[in-house]
Design a protein around this motif. Structure first.
Motif, PDB file in Angstrom:
ATOM      1  N   GLY A  16       0.928  -1.172  -0.019  1.00  0.00           N
ATOM      2  CA  GLY A  16       0.068  -0.035  -0.077  1.00  0.00           C
ATOM      3  C   GLY A  16       0.814   1.319  -0.042  1.00  0.00           C
ATOM      4  O   GLY A  16       0.145   2.354  -0.142  1.00  0.00           O
ATOM      5  N   GLU A  17       2.214   1.310   0.296  1.00  0.00           N
ATOM      6  CA  GLU A  17       3.157   2.310   0.306  1.00  0.00           C
ATOM      7  C   GLU A  17       3.225   2.906  -1.436  1.00  0.00           C
ATOM      8  O   GLU A  17       3.034   2.012  -2.064  1.00  0.00           O
ATOM      9  CB  GLU A  17       4.432   2.108   0.973  1.00  0.00           C
ATOM     10  CG  GLU A  17       4.108   1.767   2.222  1.00  0.00           C
ATOM     11  CD  GLU A  17       3.743   2.787   3.084  1.00  0.00           C
ATOM     12  OE1 GLU A  17       4.312   4.112   2.880  1.00  0.00           O
ATOM     13  OE2 GLU A  17       2.881   2.655   3.856  1.00  0.00           O
ATOM     14  N   PRO A  18       3.737   3.998  -1.485  1.00  0.00           N
ATOM     15  CA  PRO A  18       3.868   4.485  -2.983  1.00  0.00           C
ATOM     16  C   PRO A  18       4.995   3.862  -3.573  1.00  0.00           C
ATOM     17  O   PRO A  18       5.990   3.641  -3.110  1.00  0.00           O
ATOM     18  CB  PRO A  18       4.189   6.087  -2.719  1.00  0.00           C
ATOM     19  CG  PRO A  18       3.634   6.472  -1.219  1.00  0.00           C
ATOM     20  CD  PRO A  18       3.629   5.274  -0.461  1.00  0.00           C
ATOM     21  N   ALA A  19       4.956   3.197  -4.550  1.00  0.00           N
ATOM     22  CA  ALA A  19       5.771   2.533  -5.522  1.00  0.00           C
ATOM     23  C   ALA A  19       5.681   3.091  -6.836  1.00  0.00           C
ATOM     24  O   ALA A  19       4.714   3.855  -7.329  1.00  0.00           O
ATOM     25  CB  ALA A  19       5.257   1.332  -5.469  1.00  0.00           C
ATOM     26  N   ARG A  20       6.924   2.989  -7.533  1.00  0.00           N
ATOM     27  CA  ARG A  20       7.211   3.617  -9.004  1.00  0.00           C
ATOM     28  C   ARG A  20       7.345   2.573  -9.908  1.00  0.00           C
ATOM     29  O   ARG A  20       7.724   3.069 -11.183  1.00  0.00           O
ATOM     30  CB  ARG A  20       8.296   4.677  -8.880  1.00  0.00           C
ATOM     31  CG  ARG A  20       8.065   5.832  -7.976  1.00  0.00           C
ATOM     32  CD  ARG A  20       8.865   7.058  -8.574  1.00  0.00           C
ATOM     33  NE  ARG A  20       8.529   8.419  -7.796  1.00  0.00           N
ATOM     34  CZ  ARG A  20       8.001   9.206  -8.405  1.00  0.00           C
ATOM     35  NH1 ARG A  20       7.383   9.171  -9.617  1.00  0.00           N
ATOM     36  NH2 ARG A  20       7.329  10.355  -7.602  1.00  0.00           N
ATOM     37  N   HIS A  21       7.006   1.354  -9.823  1.00  0.00           N
ATOM     38  CA  HIS A  21       7.169   0.400 -10.812  1.00  0.00           C
ATOM     39  C   HIS A  21       5.950  -0.365 -11.072  1.00  0.00           C
ATOM     40  O   HIS A  21       5.116  -0.548  -9.918  1.00  0.00           O
ATOM     41  CB  HIS A  21       8.235  -0.623 -10.604  1.00  0.00           C
ATOM     42  CG  HIS A  21       9.595  -0.205 -10.502  1.00  0.00           C
ATOM     43  ND1 HIS A  21      10.251   0.324  -9.568  1.00  0.00           N
ATOM     44  CD2 HIS A  21      10.432   0.334 -11.553  1.00  0.00           C
ATOM     45  CE1 HIS A  21      11.166   0.990  -9.575  1.00  0.00           C
ATOM     46  NE2 HIS A  21      11.322   0.762 -11.022  1.00  0.00           N
ATOM     47  N   ARG A  22       5.613  -0.791 -12.334  1.00  0.00           N
ATOM     48  CA  ARG A  22       4.299  -1.554 -12.567  1.00  0.00           C
ATOM     49  C   ARG A  22       4.863  -2.634 -13.126  1.00  0.00           C
ATOM     50  O   ARG A  22       5.648  -2.569 -14.286  1.00  0.00           O
ATOM     51  CB  ARG A  22       3.304  -0.714 -13.513  1.00  0.00           C
ATOM     52  CG  ARG A  22       2.171  -1.807 -13.721  1.00  0.00           C
ATOM     53  CD  ARG A  22       0.882  -0.812 -14.355  1.00  0.00           C
ATOM     54  NE  ARG A  22       0.406   0.010 -13.313  1.00  0.00           N
ATOM     55  CZ  ARG A  22      -0.033   1.157 -13.888  1.00  0.00           C
ATOM     56  NH1 ARG A  22       0.075   1.622 -14.795  1.00  0.00           N
ATOM     57  NH2 ARG A  22      -0.934   1.835 -12.717  1.00  0.00           N
ATOM     58  N   VAL A  23       4.562  -3.914 -12.899  1.00  0.00           N
ATOM     59  CA  VAL A  23       5.024  -5.159 -13.252  1.00  0.00           C
ATOM     60  C   VAL A  23       3.989  -5.862 -13.595  1.00  0.00           C
ATOM     61  O   VAL A  23       3.130  -6.371 -12.787  1.00  0.00           O
ATOM     62  CB  VAL A  23       6.225  -6.044 -12.313  1.00  0.00           C
ATOM     63  CG1 VAL A  23       6.579  -7.384 -12.968  1.00  0.00           C
ATOM     64  CG2 VAL A  23       7.208  -5.273 -11.721  1.00  0.00           C
TER      65      VAL A  23
END
Length: 148
Positions: free
Chosen positions: A130-137
């Motif tokens: 749920g934390e901000p992340a910058r990758h979409r896999v």
């Protein structure tokens, strides 16, 4: 040697339920927009008594929960606009991640062959924590940078 790829794929695909505000806030948001229970219930496809139950503390589940969370989030945004508007940015703009390839564990190189790995211009909630992340896999937002 153990293969954890199937477990990682299962965890990446697992969907966390959308967070909901407390029951009193749910009612305040609806009333803040001057909407009746009948209006909101009709838009969500539930009865007014079901909506009343949610505003008393019961929680919906499944797709209904997703729709209700979407409504509540939109109501909150409408009632509490940001004080300092940020520059217009396309949240779904994806930039291919070429910098992380070969930089060590937990990067795009570790993604399954054939999976799409994109860097998000704007961080989105990770499907796992749920934390901000910058990758979409493979369509799922997650952390690939070990520092995150």
């Amino acid at each position: 040697m153990n293969d954890f790829g199937a477990i990682d794929a299962l965890l990446a695909a697992a969907h966390e339920e959308s967070p909901l505000p407390d029951a009193a806030e749910r009612r305040r948001l609806r009333e803040g927009l001057a909407l009746s229970r009948a209006q909101v219930a009709g838009a969500l496809g539930v009865s007014t008594s079901t909506l009343a139950g949610w505003e008393a503390g019961r929680d919906p589940s499944g797709q209904t929960r997703e729709r209700y969370a979407y409504f509540l989030d939109g109501a909150h945004t409408k009632l509490h606009p940001t004080q300092d508007p940020e520059p217009e940015a396309e949240p779904d703009v994806l930039v291919p991640d070429t910098s992380a390839i070969g930089d060590g564990p937990g990067n795009a190189e570790d993604a399954e062959e054939g999976e799409d790995v994109d860097v998000l211009a704007v961080a989105e909630p990770c499907v796992l924590c749920g934390e901000p992340a910058r990758h979409r896999v493979a369509g799922y937002v997650q952390h690939l940078d070990p520092a995150e």
